[in-house]
Design a protein around this motif. Structure first.
Motif, PDB file in Angstrom:
ATOM      1  N   ARG A 120     -11.772  -2.700  -5.292  1.00  0.00           N
ATOM      2  CA  ARG A 120     -11.730  -4.019  -4.644  1.00  0.00           C
ATOM      3  C   ARG A 120     -10.307  -4.353  -4.205  1.00  0.00           C
ATOM      4  NH1 ARG A 120     -15.846  -8.173  -7.769  1.00  0.00           N
ATOM      5  NH2 ARG A 120     -17.678  -6.801  -7.769  1.00  0.00           N
ATOM      6  N   VAL A 121      -9.329  -3.988  -5.037  1.00  0.00           N
ATOM      7  CA  VAL A 121      -7.927  -4.211  -4.652  1.00  0.00           C
ATOM      8  C   VAL A 121      -7.623  -3.457  -3.354  1.00  0.00           C
ATOM      9  CG1 VAL A 121      -5.521  -3.794  -5.300  1.00  0.00           C
ATOM     10  CG2 VAL A 121      -7.149  -4.602  -7.018  1.00  0.00           C
ATOM     11  N   ILE A 122      -8.066  -2.217  -3.287  1.00  0.00           N
ATOM     12  CA  ILE A 122      -7.808  -1.392  -2.097  1.00  0.00           C
ATOM     13  C   ILE A 122      -8.502  -1.990  -0.876  1.00  0.00           C
ATOM     14  CG2 ILE A 122      -8.237   0.874  -1.079  1.00  0.00           C
ATOM     15  CD1 ILE A 122      -7.954   2.027  -3.953  1.00  0.00           C
ATOM     16  N   ALA A 123      -9.748  -2.441  -1.048  1.00  0.00           N
ATOM     17  CA  ALA A 123     -10.486  -3.022   0.079  1.00  0.00           C
ATOM     18  C   ALA A 123      -9.829  -4.312   0.561  1.00  0.00           C
ATOM     19  CB  ALA A 123     -11.938  -3.277  -0.334  1.00  0.00           C
ATOM     20  N   ARG A 124      -9.421  -5.183  -0.376  1.00  0.00           N
ATOM     21  CA  ARG A 124      -8.752  -6.433   0.011  1.00  0.00           C
ATOM     22  C   ARG A 124      -7.430  -6.138   0.720  1.00  0.00           C
ATOM     23  NH1 ARG A 124     -10.116 -11.265  -2.767  1.00  0.00           N
ATOM     24  NH2 ARG A 124     -12.402 -11.293  -2.949  1.00  0.00           N
ATOM     25  N   ASP A 200       0.644   2.748   1.090  1.00  0.00           N
ATOM     26  CA  ASP A 200      -0.296   3.858   0.895  1.00  0.00           C
ATOM     27  C   ASP A 200       0.406   5.065   0.291  1.00  0.00           C
ATOM     28  OD1 ASP A 200      -2.336   2.365   1.920  1.00  0.00           O
ATOM     29  OD2 ASP A 200      -2.363   3.333   3.883  1.00  0.00           O
ATOM     30  N   ASN A 201       1.559   5.405   0.857  1.00  0.00           N
ATOM     31  CA  ASN A 201       2.347   6.546   0.380  1.00  0.00           C
ATOM     32  C   ASN A 201       3.705   6.050  -0.087  1.00  0.00           C
ATOM     33  OD1 ASN A 201       0.597   8.956   1.178  1.00  0.00           O
ATOM     34  ND2 ASN A 201       0.753   7.870   3.129  1.00  0.00           N
ATOM     35  N   VAL A 202       4.149   6.557  -1.216  1.00  0.00           N
ATOM     36  CA  VAL A 202       5.391   6.101  -1.834  1.00  0.00           C
ATOM     37  C   VAL A 202       6.346   7.289  -1.920  1.00  0.00           C
ATOM     38  CG1 VAL A 202       6.425   5.068  -3.884  1.00  0.00           C
ATOM     39  CG2 VAL A 202       4.138   4.361  -3.159  1.00  0.00           C
ATOM     40  N   GLU A 203       7.541   7.116  -1.354  1.00  0.00           N
ATOM     41  CA  GLU A 203       8.550   8.170  -1.378  1.00  0.00           C
ATOM     42  C   GLU A 203       9.409   8.028  -2.635  1.00  0.00           C
ATOM     43  OE1 GLU A 203       8.816  10.568   0.824  1.00  0.00           O
ATOM     44  OE2 GLU A 203       7.395   9.844   2.346  1.00  0.00           O
ATOM     45  N   ILE A 204       9.409   9.069  -3.466  1.00  0.00           N
ATOM     46  CA  ILE A 204      10.205   9.086  -4.693  1.00  0.00           C
ATOM     47  C   ILE A 204      10.987  10.393  -4.722  1.00  0.00           C
ATOM     48  CG2 ILE A 204      10.191   9.116  -7.217  1.00  0.00           C
ATOM     49  CD1 ILE A 204       9.336   6.453  -6.218  1.00  0.00           C
ATOM     50  N   ALA A 205      12.320  10.301  -4.617  1.00  0.00           N
ATOM     51  CA  ALA A 205      13.190  11.472  -4.765  1.00  0.00           C
ATOM     52  C   ALA A 205      12.751  12.643  -3.892  1.00  0.00           C
ATOM     53  CB  ALA A 205      13.250  11.902  -6.235  1.00  0.00           C
ATOM     54  N   VAL A 210       0.921   9.773  -3.358  1.00  0.00           N
ATOM     55  CA  VAL A 210      -0.186   8.875  -3.024  1.00  0.00           C
ATOM     56  C   VAL A 210      -0.067   7.613  -3.874  1.00  0.00           C
ATOM     57  CG1 VAL A 210      -2.688   8.570  -3.094  1.00  0.00           C
ATOM     58  CG2 VAL A 210      -1.709  10.727  -2.305  1.00  0.00           C
ATOM     59  N   GLY A 211       0.010   6.451  -3.225  1.00  0.00           N
ATOM     60  CA  GLY A 211       0.113   5.193  -3.952  1.00  0.00           C
ATOM     61  C   GLY A 211      -1.206   4.816  -4.608  1.00  0.00           C
ATOM     62  N   ILE A 212      -1.124   3.913  -5.583  1.00  0.00           N
ATOM     63  CA  ILE A 212      -2.342   3.550  -6.321  1.00  0.00           C
ATOM     64  C   ILE A 212      -3.253   2.638  -5.503  1.00  0.00           C
ATOM     65  CG2 ILE A 212      -1.183   3.831  -8.538  1.00  0.00           C
ATOM     66  CD1 ILE A 212      -1.095   0.776  -8.762  1.00  0.00           C
ATOM     67  N   THR A 213      -2.782   2.142  -4.341  1.00  0.00           N
ATOM     68  CA  THR A 213      -3.665   1.362  -3.456  1.00  0.00           C
ATOM     69  C   THR A 213      -3.953   2.123  -2.162  1.00  0.00           C
ATOM     70  OG1 THR A 213      -1.796   0.183  -2.437  1.00  0.00           O
ATOM     71  CG2 THR A 213      -2.821  -0.816  -4.392  1.00  0.00           C
ATOM     72  N   HIS A 214      -3.677   3.417  -2.135  1.00  0.00           N
ATOM     73  CA  HIS A 214      -4.041   4.258  -0.997  1.00  0.00           C
ATOM     74  C   HIS A 214      -5.571   4.295  -0.888  1.00  0.00           C
ATOM     75  CE1 HIS A 214      -4.555   7.857   1.489  1.00  0.00           C
ATOM     76  NE2 HIS A 214      -3.252   7.833   1.767  1.00  0.00           N
ATOM     77  N   PRO A 215      -6.119   4.358   0.330  1.00  0.00           N
ATOM     78  CA  PRO A 215      -7.585   4.430   0.440  1.00  0.00           C
ATOM     79  C   PRO A 215      -8.195   5.590  -0.337  1.00  0.00           C
ATOM     80  CG  PRO A 215      -6.608   3.962   2.580  1.00  0.00           C
ATOM     81  CD  PRO A 215      -5.461   4.234   1.644  1.00  0.00           C
ATOM     82  N   ASP A 216      -7.438   6.689  -0.499  1.00  0.00           N
ATOM     83  CA  ASP A 216      -7.945   7.846  -1.241  1.00  0.00           C
ATOM     84  C   ASP A 216      -7.489   7.853  -2.698  1.00  0.00           C
ATOM     85  OD1 ASP A 216      -9.226   8.828   1.004  1.00  0.00           O
ATOM     86  OD2 ASP A 216      -7.459   9.952   1.666  1.00  0.00           O
ATOM     87  N   ALA A 217      -6.920   6.757  -3.184  1.00  0.00           N
ATOM     88  CA  ALA A 217      -6.393   6.727  -4.548  1.00  0.00           C
ATOM     89  C   ALA A 217      -7.424   7.112  -5.607  1.00  0.00           C
ATOM     90  CB  ALA A 217      -5.804   5.340  -4.854  1.00  0.00           C
ATOM     91  N   PRO A 218      -8.711   6.711  -5.490  1.00  0.00           N
ATOM     92  CA  PRO A 218      -9.685   7.128  -6.523  1.00  0.00           C
ATOM     93  C   PRO A 218      -9.849   8.641  -6.619  1.00  0.00           C
ATOM     94  CG  PRO A 218     -10.531   5.243  -5.296  1.00  0.00           C
ATOM     95  CD  PRO A 218      -9.290   5.697  -4.582  1.00  0.00           C
ATOM     96  N   ARG A 244      -5.501  12.162 -11.777  1.00  0.00           N
ATOM     97  CA  ARG A 244      -6.734  12.937 -11.731  1.00  0.00           C
ATOM     98  C   ARG A 244      -6.419  14.380 -11.328  1.00  0.00           C
ATOM     99  NH1 ARG A 244     -12.279  11.636 -11.081  1.00  0.00           N
ATOM    100  NH2 ARG A 244     -11.754   9.427 -11.001  1.00  0.00           N
ATOM    101  N   ARG A 245      -5.339  14.565 -10.533  1.00  0.00           N
ATOM    102  CA  ARG A 245      -4.911  15.887 -10.083  1.00  0.00           C
ATOM    103  C   ARG A 245      -3.553  16.196 -10.711  1.00  0.00           C
ATOM    104  NH1 ARG A 245      -6.402  16.161  -3.612  1.00  0.00           N
ATOM    105  NH2 ARG A 245      -8.553  15.374  -3.777  1.00  0.00           N
ATOM    106  N   GLU A 246      -3.544  17.088 -11.658  1.00  0.00           N
ATOM    107  CA  GLU A 246      -2.353  17.330 -12.445  1.00  0.00           C
ATOM    108  C   GLU A 246      -1.271  18.065 -11.672  1.00  0.00           C
ATOM    109  OE1 GLU A 246      -3.453  19.312 -15.975  1.00  0.00           O
ATOM    110  OE2 GLU A 246      -4.531  17.603 -16.833  1.00  0.00           O
TER     111      GLU A 246
END
Length: 790
Positions: A120-124, A200-205, A210-218, A244-246
């Motif tokens: 629901r967070v992602i949809a909103r 959606d995408n977060v740049e770290i170092a 993939v951000g936790i509110t990306h449409p594909d986050a689940p 979910r993906r190590e």
């Protein structure tokens, strides 16, 4: 600058006599325990302005007029509204009551409720983000660098932040402050270098996560509901986030979601173990906390960004103190969906410093987050002598070999440079060893003449076995510059020992070192007296250079010079003979076109380059030789799998080829490089040693795929993963023929040489072990080279 700021402030007071602001300071406490609450959100009701408390619970916010109402929010506590009037005694103390937890025990079903909440967070988010085109805001940022004992430096900045849905982020520093051991040029405090966890995408170092509110986050995360609290009559969901993906870079931590609105209130996340760096980085830890608010409107925007990190660097014999990094940023006074100045996107830099005219145009006073007691003390006690070199001084038996700044030597000090520190500026030592010259020792000199674009260089030296002198001089003159195009001319004279064939991979210096240790001498030699002149067009096209030159060379074989059968420890096979060349005078015209030329690094990093070359010599030019030869070199680096990692799996390809027409002398044969004894860098035939293939026509194709640590991750071999060891598969083929040239000295490939193999990469971060199998003939070979990092 302080004087200008004071004059500006006075001017603003004069032209705005009725304008008055009030600074409100206070502390936020837990009503039950009396403990202060760090990073509590303090919002000015009816505006897009807010701030946060420091680690001691203190805050400061400026209001334009009184009365004003503050909203104080902290996860796990009931929000408070405090009205500030002219009669309010400042600073104020604000107490928050712990909120009621509604969920005592969570019943786990087939689908965790945390997943449906985040969906629901992602949809909103998709709905309101669609309507968010731009924003402009004011920001304050403080960065603190520490070692394991104390604060080393503090940098602060106030800035204007811009965001465009198509153009991205920009930030302009309006004012800066830093401890006295830092200069303004070293102040890079800025909020736009840090992520927005609603993206959606977060740049770290360097990793694209993939951000936790990306449409594909689940597909990338497990979301588990841990607790339900209340705040302002609405439920607050505490959700556990786990990968979910190590083997993909993801986040792990906690997110708090405001019920009914289904919006992120706060996140506390850190990258998973995939986000790391190879040795000598021993530890890389980052954690992020960020809060969001809609300020009563439609859009949920960052209130702050808090980052803490630890980096440890070291290897056997060399250890640095830990680098401890901390940043706190506050973003406020949003202006949403407004027109942004075109000027801020004219430069590619994300963070820039404002000029005086920009500051003068802004009626701006950005409040800071109050300093803690420790930070205040640091400002008072750190002086200009507290250098980074002192704060992060390495330990271990290799520490003395690390160069350190030294005012008496202009910064050119340390173990290696001290060997030639007695030489005047511009002078250096020139040395080599081979089986014809024996030991060669000399000097080289280079100097740029200021203001005229002229570079002068020269060298001279003596070979103790051949008893011959080398000497040379060259000048390079920059004529003019038009846009990015540079036009240079050069000319020179050289008389020295030359190689009978060129190598793309190996230098005389590396060969000297290997030969002294007892390996076979890789090159063959002749004497060359050469005069040349040419032009260079730099950036003829983007990243493309072209050179044209005319050459007059006098080639002669070594006469009455025996092979120097010697190595440093006597651990060598009998030195092979040095073949004669075709003596004569060679006049030629040569050209080269190079795109994205990259220096040789033995396969340490991937590269993308194209180099085309041609040389023509004929009787018409007064030459004893009549030939035309063409050459090509192409290198490609292609990311393949796990592209969101900083170092993705990658395919590296190398293709070289050449052909010749006419009377090609032996000293102009093309070359297919092979292993230099046991040294097998990328781009050489590994199952042939010491003597390269050469011919009038030649080609080589080589490729390798770097799987990095993925195979060990799949096998659960964590030791190798933690050490950064990886697996590389490689294969290649080479061919050389000399139909119009008399064969000699076993230089031909006798058909197509093919091989495949595998490598154990980045062994202890310093080496690569190659296992190669020849396919067209019997043969198995084990060699080593530098590790592939990039």
């Amino acid at each position: 600058m302080k004087r200008h700021f004071c004059l500006l402030t006075l001017f603003l007071l004069i032209v705005n006599p009725a304008f008055s602001q009030t600074d409100i300071e206070g502390t936020v406490y837990d009503a039950q325990s009396g403990e202060t609450l760090p990073s509590a959100t303090v919002l000015l009701e009816g505006t897009y302005r807010g701030t946060i408390t420091n680690t001691e619970g203190h805050f400061s916010i400026t209001v334009d007029k009184l009365p004003a109402t503050l909203q104080i929010r902290y996860i796990g506590y009931e929000s408070a509204r405090v009205e500030i009037s002219q009669d309010t005694s400042l600073p104020i103390d604000i107490e928050l009551n712990v909120s009621v937890t509604e969920l005592g025990e969570i019943v786990v079903t087939e689908e965790d409720p945390g997943l449906s909440i985040m969906e629901r967070v992602i949809a909103r988010k998709q709905i309101w983000r669609e309507n968010l085109d731009t924003y402009q805001a004011e920001a304050y940022t403080r960065q603190i660098l520490s070692n394991d004992t104390s604060i080393v430096s503090i940098t602060e900045s106030s800035s204007i932040v811009y965001w465009d849905s198509e153009e991205g982020h920009r930030e302009i520093q309006v004012s800066r402050r830093q401890t006295s051991n830092m200069s303004e040029d070293q102040n890079f405090a800025g909020v736009n270098y840090q992520p927005n966890f609603y993206d959606d995408n977060v740049e770290i170092a360097g990793y694209r996560i993939v951000g936790i509110t990306h449409p594909d986050a689940p597909k990338f995360y497990y979301f588990e509901l841990e607790e339900i609290q209340q705040m302002d009559g609405k439920p607050v969901y505490k959700i556990r986030v786990s990968p979910r993906r190590e083997r993909q870079p993801t986040f792990i931590g906690t997110a708090w979601v405001l019920g009914r609105d289904y919006a992120l209130l706060e996140v506390d996340l850190q990258p998973n173990d995939v986000v790391n760096f190879p040795p000598p980085v021993q530890e890389f830890n980052l954690s992020y906390q960020q809060q969001f608010s809609n300020y009563g409107g439609e859009f949920w925007l960052p209130v702050d960004m808090r980052v803490e990190g630890t980096v440890r660097v070291g290897m056997v014999g060399l250890r640095f103190p830990p680098f401890l990094f901390k940043q706190t940023s506050r973003i406020s006074d949003y202006q949403v969906n407004v027109s942004l100045p075109d000027s801020v996107y004219q430069k590619e830099e994300v963070l820039t410093k404002a000029d005086s005219s920009f500051v003068a145009e802004r009626e701006l006073e950005i409040e800071t987050i109050p300093l803690t007691t420790e930070e205040t003390t640091a400002y008072q006690t750190i002086d200009s002598t507290r250098t980074f070199e002192e704060a992060f001084k390495p330990e271990g038996f290799l520490a003395r070999m690390v160069d350190e700044d030294d005012d008496t030597t202009g910064g050119d000090s340390g173990f290696l440079s001290s060997m030639t520190s007695w030489l005047p500026g511009g002078l250096g030592v020139r040395g080599r060893f081979n089986r014809m010259d024996g030991y060669h020792l000399g000097l080289k000199y280079e100097d740029d003449i200021d203001g005229v674009g002229l570079n002068f260089s020269g060298f001279g030296g003596y070979s103790f076995h051949s008893e011959l002198w080398d000497m040379g001089v060259q000048i390079d003159q920059e004529l003019f510059e038009v846009g990015n195009l540079n036009f240079n001319v050069n000319a020179g004279y050289e008389k020295e020992t030359d190689s009978r064939f060129d190598s793309r991979i190996y230098s005389f210096g590396l060969n000297s070192f290997q030969t002294l240790l007892g390996t076979q001498d890789y090159f063959d030699y002749f004497r060359n007296e050469k005069m040349f002149a040419g032009i260079t067009l730099e950036n003829l096209f983007e990243d493309t250079d072209m050179t044209l030159s005319v050459n007059r060379e006098l080639h002669s074989s070594f006469e009455e010079v025996s092979v120097f059968d010697y190595s440093l420890f006597g651990w060598h096979r009998l030195r092979r003979i040095n073949p004669q060349i075709e003596d004569g005078t060679l006049h030629s015209i040569s050209a080269e076109l190079a795109y994205n030329r990259t220096g040789t690094d033995f396969g340490f990093a991937g590269r993308n380059q194209v180099i085309l070359s041609a040389e023509h010599s004929s009787d018409a030019l007064g030459s004893d030789f009549d030939f035309t030869r063409l050459g090509m070199q192409i290198d490609l680096h292609i990311n393949t799998f796990y592209k969101r990692r900083l170092f993705a799996n990658a395919l590296d390809l190398s293709l070289s080829a050449g052909t010749a027409f006419g009377d090609l002398p032996h000293q102009r044969l093309g070359t297919v490089d092979v292993a230099m004894d046991r040294f097998t860098p990328f781009g050489v035939i590994k199952t042939r040693q010491s003597v390269p293939y050469a011919g009038s026509k030649y080609w080589m194709a080589y490729g390798e795929h770097n799987f990095r640590t993925i195979p060990f991750e799949l096998l659960g071999m964590d030791y190798f993963v933690d050490k950064g060891w990886g697996i590389i598969l490689f294969g290649g083929a080479g061919y050389a023929e000399a139909k119009d040239v008399e064969p000699f000295n076993l230089l031909l490939s006798d058909g197509i040489h093919t091989e495949i193999g595998a490598s154990l990469n980045s062994i202890f971060g310093v080496a690569r072990l190659d296992f190669a199998k020849r396919l067209d003939a019997p043969g198995f070979f084990i060699g080593f080279s530098v590790p592939r990092y990039f």
